[in-house]
Scaffold this motif. Structure first.
Motif, PDB file in Angstrom:
ATOM      1  N   VAL A 153       0.511  -1.355   0.261  1.00  0.00           N
ATOM      2  CA  VAL A 153      -0.054  -0.213  -0.198  1.00  0.00           C
ATOM      3  C   VAL A 153       0.742   1.572  -0.278  1.00  0.00           C
ATOM      4  CG1 VAL A 153      -1.375   1.420   1.362  1.00  0.00           C
ATOM      5  CG2 VAL A 153      -1.891  -1.664   0.933  1.00  0.00           C
ATOM      6  N   LEU A 154       2.226   0.907   0.754  1.00  0.00           N
ATOM      7  CA  LEU A 154       2.720   2.549   1.091  1.00  0.00           C
ATOM      8  C   LEU A 154       3.490   2.377  -0.737  1.00  0.00           C
ATOM      9  CD1 LEU A 154       4.414   2.351   4.530  1.00  0.00           C
ATOM     10  CD2 LEU A 154       2.398   3.848   3.323  1.00  0.00           C
TER      11      LEU A 154
ATOM     12  N   ARG B 248       2.245   1.728  -3.389  1.00  0.00           N
ATOM     13  CA  ARG B 248       1.800   1.542  -4.100  1.00  0.00           C
ATOM     14  C   ARG B 248       1.969   0.858  -5.690  1.00  0.00           C
ATOM     15  NH1 ARG B 248      -1.803   5.599  -4.338  1.00  0.00           N
ATOM     16  NH2 ARG B 248      -1.022   7.687  -2.692  1.00  0.00           N
ATOM     17  N   ARG B 249       2.563  -0.918  -5.386  1.00  0.00           N
ATOM     18  CA  ARG B 249       2.501  -1.742  -5.918  1.00  0.00           C
ATOM     19  C   ARG B 249       3.106  -2.964  -5.375  1.00  0.00           C
ATOM     20  NH1 ARG B 249       8.243  -2.706  -6.117  1.00  0.00           N
ATOM     21  NH2 ARG B 249       9.443  -0.948  -5.100  1.00  0.00           N
ATOM     22  N   GLY B 250       2.249  -4.005  -5.898  1.00  0.00           N
ATOM     23  CA  GLY B 250       3.015  -5.227  -5.414  1.00  0.00           C
ATOM     24  C   GLY B 250       1.291  -6.370  -4.435  1.00  0.00           C
ATOM     25  N   ALA B 251       1.976  -7.283  -4.679  1.00  0.00           N
ATOM     26  CA  ALA B 251       1.087  -7.983  -4.164  1.00  0.00           C
ATOM     27  C   ALA B 251      -0.080  -7.547  -2.476  1.00  0.00           C
ATOM     28  CB  ALA B 251       1.335  -9.375  -4.076  1.00  0.00           C
ATOM     29  N   ARG B 252      -0.763  -7.813  -3.097  1.00  0.00           N
ATOM     30  CA  ARG B 252      -1.533  -7.166  -1.021  1.00  0.00           C
ATOM     31  C   ARG B 252      -2.201  -9.174  -0.275  1.00  0.00           C
ATOM     32  NH1 ARG B 252      -3.944  -0.819  -1.938  1.00  0.00           N
ATOM     33  NH2 ARG B 252      -1.797  -0.459  -3.350  1.00  0.00           N
ATOM     34  N   PRO B 253      -1.866  -9.506  -0.016  1.00  0.00           N
ATOM     35  CA  PRO B 253      -2.024 -10.228   0.460  1.00  0.00           C
ATOM     36  C   PRO B 253      -2.781  -9.714   1.560  1.00  0.00           C
ATOM     37  CG  PRO B 253       0.483 -10.049   1.341  1.00  0.00           C
ATOM     38  CD  PRO B 253       0.159  -9.805   0.288  1.00  0.00           C
ATOM     39  N   ALA B 254      -4.031 -11.127   1.935  1.00  0.00           N
ATOM     40  CA  ALA B 254      -4.965 -10.828   3.001  1.00  0.00           C
ATOM     41  C   ALA B 254      -5.784 -12.194   3.472  1.00  0.00           C
ATOM     42  CB  ALA B 254      -5.777  -9.285   2.864  1.00  0.00           C
ATOM     43  N   GLY B 255      -6.045 -12.252   4.946  1.00  0.00           N
ATOM     44  CA  GLY B 255      -7.033 -12.994   4.761  1.00  0.00           C
ATOM     45  C   GLY B 255      -8.058 -12.711   5.125  1.00  0.00           C
ATOM     46  N   LYS B 256      -9.373 -12.494   6.494  1.00  0.00           N
ATOM     47  CA  LYS B 256     -10.553 -12.572   5.978  1.00  0.00           C
ATOM     48  C   LYS B 256     -10.923 -10.438   5.793  1.00  0.00           C
ATOM     49  CE  LYS B 256     -15.524 -13.110   7.960  1.00  0.00           C
ATOM     50  NZ  LYS B 256     -16.126 -14.060   8.615  1.00  0.00           N
ATOM     51  N   PHE B 257      -9.833 -10.116   7.058  1.00  0.00           N
ATOM     52  CA  PHE B 257      -9.142  -8.396   7.103  1.00  0.00           C
ATOM     53  C   PHE B 257      -8.215  -8.570   6.820  1.00  0.00           C
ATOM     54  CE2 PHE B 257     -12.424  -9.972  10.677  1.00  0.00           C
ATOM     55  CZ  PHE B 257     -13.928  -9.685   9.783  1.00  0.00           C
ATOM     56  N   ASN B 258      -7.776  -7.104   6.126  1.00  0.00           N
ATOM     57  CA  ASN B 258      -6.764  -7.088   5.735  1.00  0.00           C
ATOM     58  C   ASN B 258      -5.985  -6.281   6.143  1.00  0.00           C
ATOM     59  OD1 ASN B 258      -7.387  -4.401   5.352  1.00  0.00           O
ATOM     60  ND2 ASN B 258      -7.935  -4.814   3.402  1.00  0.00           N
ATOM     61  N   ALA B 259      -4.671  -5.712   6.504  1.00  0.00           N
ATOM     62  CA  ALA B 259      -3.789  -5.146   7.064  1.00  0.00           C
ATOM     63  C   ALA B 259      -4.697  -3.783   7.983  1.00  0.00           C
ATOM     64  CB  ALA B 259      -2.502  -4.756   7.535  1.00  0.00           C
ATOM     65  N   GLY B 260      -5.120  -3.667   6.475  1.00  0.00           N
ATOM     66  CA  GLY B 260      -6.015  -1.681   7.028  1.00  0.00           C
ATOM     67  C   GLY B 260      -7.592  -1.196   7.883  1.00  0.00           C
ATOM     68  N   GLN B 261      -7.793  -2.668   7.706  1.00  0.00           N
ATOM     69  CA  GLN B 261      -8.797  -2.971   8.510  1.00  0.00           C
ATOM     70  C   GLN B 261      -8.778  -3.219   9.765  1.00  0.00           C
ATOM     71  OE1 GLN B 261     -10.384  -6.245   6.046  1.00  0.00           O
ATOM     72  NE2 GLN B 261     -11.861  -4.820   5.234  1.00  0.00           N
ATOM     73  N   LYS B 262      -7.514  -4.159   9.953  1.00  0.00           N
ATOM     74  CA  LYS B 262      -6.866  -4.695  11.821  1.00  0.00           C
ATOM     75  C   LYS B 262      -6.371  -3.419  11.922  1.00  0.00           C
ATOM     76  CE  LYS B 262      -5.758  -9.448  10.336  1.00  0.00           C
ATOM     77  NZ  LYS B 262      -4.946 -10.222  10.122  1.00  0.00           N
ATOM     78  N   LEU B 263      -5.909  -2.500  11.219  1.00  0.00           N
ATOM     79  CA  LEU B 263      -4.900  -1.133  12.171  1.00  0.00           C
ATOM     80  C   LEU B 263      -6.154   0.001  12.768  1.00  0.00           C
ATOM     81  CD1 LEU B 263      -2.291  -0.284   9.747  1.00  0.00           C
ATOM     82  CD2 LEU B 263      -2.212  -1.142  12.540  1.00  0.00           C
ATOM     83  N   TYR B 264      -7.209  -0.168  11.853  1.00  0.00           N
ATOM     84  CA  TYR B 264      -8.892   0.426  11.922  1.00  0.00           C
ATOM     85  C   TYR B 264      -9.213  -0.137  13.236  1.00  0.00           C
ATOM     86  CZ  TYR B 264     -13.623   2.633  11.993  1.00  0.00           C
ATOM     87  OH  TYR B 264     -14.592   3.214  11.579  1.00  0.00           O
ATOM     88  N   ALA B 265      -9.677  -1.138  13.620  1.00  0.00           N
ATOM     89  CA  ALA B 265     -10.183  -1.798  14.261  1.00  0.00           C
ATOM     90  C   ALA B 265      -9.811  -1.537  15.872  1.00  0.00           C
ATOM     91  CB  ALA B 265     -10.491  -3.493  14.124  1.00  0.00           C
ATOM     92  N   ALA B 266      -8.363  -1.782  15.965  1.00  0.00           N
ATOM     93  CA  ALA B 266      -7.287  -1.788  16.787  1.00  0.00           C
ATOM     94  C   ALA B 266      -7.511  -0.314  17.857  1.00  0.00           C
ATOM     95  CB  ALA B 266      -5.873  -2.189  16.760  1.00  0.00           C
ATOM     96  N   TRP B 267      -7.159   0.624  16.846  1.00  0.00           N
ATOM     97  CA  TRP B 267      -6.844   2.144  16.515  1.00  0.00           C
ATOM     98  C   TRP B 267      -8.393   2.400  17.105  1.00  0.00           C
ATOM     99  CZ3 TRP B 267      -9.650   7.153  15.649  1.00  0.00           C
ATOM    100  CH2 TRP B 267      -8.703   8.037  15.871  1.00  0.00           C
ATOM    101  N   LEU B 268      -9.543   2.066  16.758  1.00  0.00           N
ATOM    102  CA  LEU B 268     -11.220   2.409  17.130  1.00  0.00           C
ATOM    103  C   LEU B 268     -11.452   2.094  18.586  1.00  0.00           C
ATOM    104  CD1 LEU B 268     -13.730   4.555  15.943  1.00  0.00           C
ATOM    105  CD2 LEU B 268     -14.809   1.828  15.512  1.00  0.00           C
ATOM    106  N   ALA B 269     -10.948   0.986  19.364  1.00  0.00           N
ATOM    107  CA  ALA B 269     -11.245   0.353  19.712  1.00  0.00           C
ATOM    108  C   ALA B 269     -10.506   0.849  21.176  1.00  0.00           C
ATOM    109  CB  ALA B 269     -10.798  -1.650  20.348  1.00  0.00           C
ATOM    110  N   GLY B 270      -9.541   1.603  21.117  1.00  0.00           N
ATOM    111  CA  GLY B 270      -8.482   2.461  21.772  1.00  0.00           C
ATOM    112  C   GLY B 270      -9.106   3.627  22.255  1.00  0.00           C
TER     113      GLY B 270
END
Length: 231
Positions: free
Chosen positions: A120-121, A123-145
């Motif tokens: 993402v940083l 802006r090229r290359g593969a973006r492997p993700a499970g059910k939630f990608n890294a952006g969603q995980k960081l957003y969820a953690a930040w929002l909870a805090g």
């Protein structure tokens, strides 16, 4: 809590095509289950409470809105109680096994998540993700805090006898500036969701297009949900 789920990842440097419209899923395409009804309800209730928090805060802090709406005491009451109730949907949703499994996924950060962030940083290359990608995980953690800090500082501002004046002053400073950053981050979350209609359809209907799932979340399969784990 959404994330609860938010922005969707991409596996290349270009924007993914939109296989669905915002109106609903395309007909005739294979679909796979992604979210349960309980998760949908938790996300919707949390979003509604957050919207009330943001709207009432705007009426309290922006002079032109305060003059337009009036009834400051009502806005204060709505703001306080919507903030106190904000964690309740998630706490009730913990009765759902599917939600607990997704919270476990959101709390796991693996090597593929670091590759996703680098892609993402750069802006090229593969973006492997499970059910939630890294952006969603960081957003969820930040929002909870952020919600925990906002609740704590809000209680100090509400119940003035709980702490001395210097504590309440600091709590007000933290609460106000964190609220501004929260508004910006939530705006980004909404923007990313707007750019990916299929992600919104999945949260609303519980299922997503199979091709979208393979493209955006290649490390996740619906069978993972049945086992209550995995990416």
């Amino acid at each position: 809590m959404t994330s609860m789920p938010g922005s969707a990842g991409r596996t290349d440097g270009t924007m993914s095509p939109r296989p669905e419209t915002a109106a609903g899923p395309a007909q005739g395409r294979p679909r796979v289950p992604r979210f349960t009804r309980a998760e949908h309800r938790v996300h919707r209730a949390t979003a509604a409470l957050m919207a009330v928090c943001v709207a009432t805060a705007a009426c309290l802090y922006l002079p032109f809105l305060a003059q337009l709406v009036g009834r400051r005491a009502l806005m204060v009451t709505l703001h306080e109680w919507s903030g106190i109730l904000l964690p309740v949907p998630l706490l009730l949703g913990l009765a759902s096994r599917a939600l607990r499994a997704d919270l476990t996924r959101l709390n796991r950060f693996g090597p593929h998540d670091r590759r996703w962030l680098r892609a993402v940083l750069r802006r090229r290359g593969a973006r492997p993700a499970g059910k939630f990608n890294a952006g969603q995980k960081l957003y969820a953690a930040w929002l909870a805090g952020a919600v925990l800090v906002m609740t704590g500082t809000g209680l100090l501002m509400w119940f003035t006898h709980l702490a001395p004046l210097v504590w309440r002053t600091g709590a007000t400073f933290v609460h106000d500036w964190l609220a501004l950053s929260l508004l910006i981050v939530i705006g980004g979350h909404i923007w990313m969701a707007y750019r990916d209609p299929e992600s919104r359809v999945g949260l609303r209907t519980g299922s997503v297009d199979a091709a979208w799932a393979r493209r955006e979340h290649p490390l996740w399969t619906p069978e993972d949900d049945k086992g209550g784990g995995g990416e």
